[in-house]
Design a protein around this motif. Structure first.
Motif, mmCIF file in Angstrom:
data_model
loop_
_atom_site.group_PDB
_atom_site.id
_atom_site.type_symbol
_atom_site.label_atom_id
_atom_site.label_comp_id
_atom_site.label_asym_id
_atom_site.label_seq_id
_atom_site.Cartn_x
_atom_site.Cartn_y
_atom_site.Cartn_z
ATOM 1 N N GLN A 224 0.821 -1.206 0.000
ATOM 2 C CA GLN A 224 0.000 0.000 0.000
ATOM 3 C C GLN A 224 0.861 1.264 0.000
ATOM 4 O O GLN A 224 0.405 2.330 -0.400
ATOM 5 C CB GLN A 224 -0.939 -0.007 1.213
ATOM 6 C CG GLN A 224 -1.988 -1.109 1.157
ATOM 7 C CD GLN A 224 -2.775 -1.218 2.449
ATOM 8 O OE1 GLN A 224 -2.494 -0.561 3.445
ATOM 9 N NE2 GLN A 224 -3.784 -2.086 2.452
ATOM 10 N N LEU A 225 2.108 1.122 0.461
ATOM 11 C CA LEU A 225 3.042 2.244 0.458
ATOM 12 C C LEU A 225 3.995 2.168 -0.729
ATOM 13 O O LEU A 225 4.960 2.921 -0.802
ATOM 14 C CB LEU A 225 3.840 2.258 1.771
ATOM 15 C CG LEU A 225 3.036 2.553 3.041
ATOM 16 C CD1 LEU A 225 3.912 2.385 4.283
ATOM 17 C CD2 LEU A 225 2.459 3.964 3.002
ATOM 18 N N GLY A 226 3.720 1.227 -1.644
ATOM 19 C CA GLY A 226 4.552 1.108 -2.833
ATOM 20 C C GLY A 226 5.877 0.433 -2.589
ATOM 21 O O GLY A 226 6.854 0.691 -3.313
ATOM 22 N N ILE A 227 5.949 -0.434 -1.585
ATOM 23 C CA ILE A 227 7.201 -1.113 -1.241
ATOM 24 C C ILE A 227 7.032 -2.613 -1.435
ATOM 25 O O ILE A 227 6.028 -3.192 -1.018
ATOM 26 C CB ILE A 227 7.603 -0.837 0.228
ATOM 27 C CG1 ILE A 227 7.639 0.667 0.499
ATOM 28 C CG2 ILE A 227 8.957 -1.462 0.538
ATOM 29 C CD1 ILE A 227 7.857 1.009 1.961
ATOM 30 N N THR A 228 8.005 -3.246 -2.049
ATOM 31 C CA THR A 228 7.994 -4.689 -2.226
ATOM 32 C C THR A 228 9.144 -5.309 -1.433
ATOM 33 O O THR A 228 10.059 -4.606 -0.973
ATOM 34 C CB THR A 228 8.153 -5.067 -3.708
ATOM 35 O OG1 THR A 228 9.462 -4.681 -4.158
ATOM 36 C CG2 THR A 228 7.100 -4.367 -4.559
ATOM 37 N N LEU A 229 9.107 -6.639 -1.292
ATOM 38 C CA LEU A 229 10.209 -7.324 -0.621
ATOM 39 C C LEU A 229 11.508 -7.151 -1.389
ATOM 40 O O LEU A 229 12.590 -7.032 -0.793
ATOM 41 C CB LEU A 229 9.878 -8.805 -0.465
ATOM 42 C CG LEU A 229 8.792 -9.148 0.565
ATOM 43 C CD1 LEU A 229 8.529 -10.646 0.564
ATOM 44 C CD2 LEU A 229 9.192 -8.690 1.956
ATOM 45 N N ASP A 230 11.425 -7.114 -2.721
ATOM 46 C CA ASP A 230 12.620 -6.890 -3.533
ATOM 47 C C ASP A 230 13.223 -5.523 -3.225
ATOM 48 O O ASP A 230 14.459 -5.361 -3.208
ATOM 49 C CB ASP A 230 12.281 -6.972 -5.025
ATOM 50 C CG ASP A 230 12.095 -8.413 -5.493
ATOM 51 O OD1 ASP A 230 12.574 -9.326 -4.785
ATOM 52 O OD2 ASP A 230 11.479 -8.615 -6.547
ATOM 53 N N ASP A 231 12.370 -4.532 -2.999
ATOM 54 C CA ASP A 231 12.864 -3.193 -2.643
ATOM 55 C C ASP A 231 13.702 -3.263 -1.373
ATOM 56 O O ASP A 231 14.773 -2.646 -1.282
ATOM 57 C CB ASP A 231 11.695 -2.232 -2.421
ATOM 58 C CG ASP A 231 10.964 -1.895 -3.708
ATOM 59 O OD1 ASP A 231 11.583 -2.005 -4.777
ATOM 60 O OD2 ASP A 231 9.767 -1.548 -3.630
ATOM 61 N N LEU A 232 13.221 -4.005 -0.377
ATOM 62 C CA LEU A 232 13.940 -4.094 0.890
ATOM 63 C C LEU A 232 15.273 -4.800 0.715
ATOM 64 O O LEU A 232 16.275 -4.434 1.335
ATOM 65 C CB LEU A 232 13.096 -4.835 1.932
ATOM 66 C CG LEU A 232 11.841 -4.113 2.420
ATOM 67 C CD1 LEU A 232 11.178 -4.913 3.532
ATOM 68 C CD2 LEU A 232 12.164 -2.715 2.915
ATOM 69 N N ILE A 233 15.275 -5.822 -0.126
ATOM 70 C CA ILE A 233 16.507 -6.568 -0.343
ATOM 71 C C ILE A 233 17.560 -5.698 -1.022
ATOM 72 O O ILE A 233 18.729 -5.684 -0.640
ATOM 73 C CB ILE A 233 16.233 -7.825 -1.191
ATOM 74 C CG1 ILE A 233 15.362 -8.805 -0.400
ATOM 75 C CG2 ILE A 233 17.539 -8.498 -1.608
ATOM 76 C CD1 ILE A 233 14.877 -9.984 -1.205
ATOM 77 N N HIS A 234 17.149 -4.950 -2.031
ATOM 78 C CA HIS A 234 18.095 -4.190 -2.843
ATOM 79 C C HIS A 234 18.364 -2.780 -2.310
ATOM 80 O O HIS A 234 19.421 -2.208 -2.619
ATOM 81 C CB HIS A 234 17.586 -4.098 -4.286
ATOM 82 C CG HIS A 234 17.464 -5.426 -4.967
ATOM 83 N ND1 HIS A 234 18.537 -6.268 -5.166
ATOM 84 C CD2 HIS A 234 16.380 -6.074 -5.475
ATOM 85 C CE1 HIS A 234 18.133 -7.376 -5.781
ATOM 86 N NE2 HIS A 234 16.831 -7.279 -5.977
ATOM 87 N N GLU A 235 17.429 -2.229 -1.523
ATOM 88 C CA GLU A 235 17.584 -0.835 -1.115
ATOM 89 C C GLU A 235 17.840 -0.649 0.386
ATOM 90 O O GLU A 235 17.959 0.475 0.852
ATOM 91 C CB GLU A 235 16.333 -0.036 -1.511
ATOM 92 C CG GLU A 235 16.090 -0.014 -3.017
ATOM 93 C CD GLU A 235 14.907 0.850 -3.409
ATOM 94 O OE1 GLU A 235 14.591 1.794 -2.656
ATOM 95 O OE2 GLU A 235 14.297 0.581 -4.459
ATOM 96 N N SER A 236 17.912 -1.735 1.151
ATOM 97 C CA SER A 236 18.217 -1.597 2.578
ATOM 98 C C SER A 236 19.657 -1.094 2.739
ATOM 99 O O SER A 236 20.553 -1.500 1.985
ATOM 100 C CB SER A 236 18.062 -2.941 3.288
ATOM 101 O OG SER A 236 16.725 -3.347 3.288
#
Length: 246
Positions: free
Chosen positions: A151-163
């Motif tokens: 709902q905030l436009g965040i995916t699990l892939d985002d967390l993996i690559h952008e943490s």
């Protein structure tokens, strides 16, 4: 004669029997509950990953009560009764497990920290490996967490690559998330809009706007974790906060 009549009487469907029980036929209700005891045990066993005993097993008692509740609540437009009752049994057993959270052996979560060498023990990262029941609850909570992230436009892939990869950057992002979390009104606004108050974090925590924006998705994810029922992940976040204070 009654037994003979029962043999020649047209056989009712399961759904018809359920509706009869709803209408006050207690004999039918009792027969249904007794007849479908193995079904209740099977649903619970598949869900919990263990054998279900009929004696001295709270989950089994809850399962039977849930099956009886399904009889009371079933409606024709809800499809097949067994599918409906399966949903009710699972829901009630999860409610029970939420009240009886149990953890098993402890292991380190240092492997989640890029700055820790693999296999190195870190006492501040000691958390619990959940058993089958707790895994079920965690899975449900994770699904809710992933949905809120989307709902905030965040995916699990985002967390993996952008943490944040650097320890200091990661700790600062955690500081920012916890600051927002501890300000309930601010947290509510951030989770509603997805917008982080850059100026406030710069003034209160000394964090540059550029640094905060680079960690935006990570900060939002940490904030969602703190607002969730994911206790294990919360504990890990708190351990990162303590590490950043050293």
């Amino acid at each position: 004669m009654p037994d003979l009549l029962r043999l020649v009487r047209p056989k009712k469907s399961l759904e018809q029997r359920v509706l009869s029980a709803q209408s006050g036929d207690e004999a039918e209700r009792n027969e249904l509950i007794d007849e479908y005891r193995p079904f209740v045990k099977k649903v619970l066993s598949q869900q919990l990953g263990r054998y279900i005993e009929e004696e001295n097993d709270t989950c089994y008692a809850v399962g039977l009560a849930a099956f009886n509740e399904a009889i009371n609540q079933y409606q024709k437009n809800r499809g097949a009764f067994l599918a409906f009752s399966t949903s009710v049994i699972r829901s009630r057993s999860i409610d029970l497990l939420r009240r009886e959270k149990r953890y098993q052996d402890e292991v380190p979560l240092s492997a989640l920290d890029p700055d820790q060498h693999q296999g190195q023990m870190n006492a501040s990262h000691q958390l619990s490996i959940p058993g089958p029941e707790e895994q079920l609850l965690i899975q449900e909570d994770l699904q809710a967490f992933i949905q809120r992230m989307s709902q905030l436009g965040i995916t699990l892939d985002d967390l993996i690559h952008e943490s944040p990869k650097h320890k200091d950057t990661r700790c600062n992002a955690v500081r920012a998330a916890l600051y927002l979390f501890e300000s309930s009104e601010c947290a509510e606004e951030v989770l509603r809009t997805g917008k982080i108050p850059l100026k406030e974090l710069e003034q209160q925590l000394g964090l540059s706007k550029k640094a905060v924006m680079r960690s935006r998705k990570f900060i939002l994810a940490v904030l969602l974790i703190m607002e969730s029922d994911l206790d294990t992940m919360k504990q890990y976040i708190r351990s990162m906060e303590q590490e950043g204070q050293k």
